[in-house]
Design a protein around this motif. Structure first.
Motif, short mmCIF file in Angstrom:
data_model
loop_
_atom_site.label_atom_id
_atom_site.label_comp_id
_atom_site.label_asym_id
_atom_site.label_seq_id
_atom_site.Cartn_x
_atom_site.Cartn_y
_atom_site.Cartn_z
N LYS A 176 -4.71 -10.96 -6.88
CA LYS A 176 -6.56 -10.64 -5.76
C LYS A 176 -6.91 -9.21 -5.80
O LYS A 176 -8.20 -9.45 -5.65
CB LYS A 176 -5.75 -11.33 -4.64
N LYS A 177 -5.69 -8.86 -5.28
CA LYS A 177 -6.09 -7.02 -4.71
C LYS A 177 -6.60 -6.46 -5.73
O LYS A 177 -7.50 -5.20 -5.55
CB LYS A 177 -4.66 -6.64 -4.09
N TYR A 178 -5.95 -6.63 -7.20
CA TYR A 178 -6.72 -5.50 -8.08
C TYR A 178 -6.53 -6.59 -9.25
O TYR A 178 -7.09 -6.51 -10.73
CB TYR A 178 -5.09 -4.93 -8.36
N ILE A 194 -0.46 -11.63 -3.96
CA ILE A 194 -1.30 -10.71 -3.35
C ILE A 194 -1.78 -10.09 -4.76
O ILE A 194 -3.06 -9.50 -4.89
CB ILE A 194 -0.77 -10.40 -2.49
N LEU A 195 -0.84 -9.50 -5.84
CA LEU A 195 -1.15 -8.43 -6.24
C LEU A 195 -2.70 -8.87 -7.43
O LEU A 195 -3.62 -8.29 -8.05
CB LEU A 195 -0.39 -8.05 -7.13
N ASP A 198 0.74 -0.98 -0.34
CA ASP A 198 0.07 -0.09 -0.02
C ASP A 198 0.83 1.21 0.13
O ASP A 198 0.56 2.24 -0.27
CB ASP A 198 -1.24 0.26 0.64
#
Ligand SMILES: Nc1ncnc2c1ncn2[C@@H]1O[C@H](COP(=O)(O)OP(=O)(O)OP(=O)(O)O)[C@@H](O)[C@H]1O
Ligand SMILES: [Mg+2]
Length: 218
Positions: free
Chosen positions: A176-178, A173-174, A113
């Motif tokens: 899923k996040k985006y 992670i990215l 973040d």
């Protein structure tokens, strides 16, 4: 406006290989297309990268490094990518903001973040229209890197290995996040299959953005 596509993935996932093939094919099909990668031949962006990559700069702080990457990225964006988008080009960009998120943000531990925020300032919210993630099991990526460098698998030291695994986790992670921006391609396939998958995604996006090739314009 054109179409801004970024290609992401860990080292050895096949980004440069597929970017070049896709760019050639789009060109042959009569699309206006530009392949680029940071610092993109932009003088100031290159000067900034020289500071980052200078081995003498041992005191370079991790956050300073992240800020310098963001500054270099901005210069490449405003001098090269945005003018081409205005002219209606499809931009195929080999790594962009998500590499900073995966490498500096996650693998180096600054925080995804935190790195996202400074990059948002840098790119002024001009995110890619789509980000194609070349997804590959880390051990397969490592095999390719080693093969490429002519090393045996066991020549890779532990630090390199754990960093490579962290980068892979970062991309996990990215994606899923985006999820809205990311399109995932299985990169553990033959180069032809990877090329076809990536090409199809871009052609779909062209239709969505109402971008035509020359032959259709006539
Ligand atoms: N689908 C594939 N199957 C097997 N080998 C591949 C495939 N795609 C690329 N390669 C090979 O793997 C190696 C790494 O490919 P490439 O340089 O395209 O990766 P990259 O993602 O651009 O890496 P980097 O992040 O280091 O720039 C090269 O030797 C390439 O020929
Ligand atoms: Mg590459």
């Amino acid at each position: 406006m054109g179409l801004f596509i970024t290609i992401e993935g860990a080292e050895g996932s096949g980004k440069t290989t597929v970017c070049k093939k896709v760019t050639d094919k789009l060109n042959q099909e009569g699309y206006k297309v530009l392949y680029t990668r940071e610092p993109g031949g932009v003088k100031i962006a290159e000067q900034i990268r020289d500071i980052i990559l200078d081995v003498k700069n041992t005191e370079l702080d991790a956050r300073s490094e992240a800020l310098l990457y963001a500054a270099s990225r901005r210069q490449h964006l405003v001098e090269k990518i945005e003018p081409a988008l205005k002219e209606g080009y499809i931009i195929i960009c080999d790594r962009f903001i998500d590499s900073s998120l995966a490498y500096q943000g996650y693998a180096r531990g600054i925080g995804i973040d935190e790195v996202y925020e400074i990059n948002m300032f840098a790119i002024n919210h001009r995110l890619p229209d789509a980000t194609i993630l070349l997804d590959i099991p880390p051990e397969e990526g490592l095999k390719r890197i080693n093969k490429h460098r002519g090393f045996e698998m066991n020549r890779l030291d532990l630090e390199q290995l754990s960093f490579h695994l962290k980068v892979h986790e970062g991309y996990e992670i990215l994606k899923k996040k985006y999820a809205n921006r990311f399109v995932i391609v299985d990169a553990n396939q033959t180069p032809e299959k990877v090329f076809n998958a990536v090409y199809d995604i871009i052609i779909k996006k062209c239709k969505e953005y109402q971008l035509c090739n020359n032959s259709k314009n006539i």
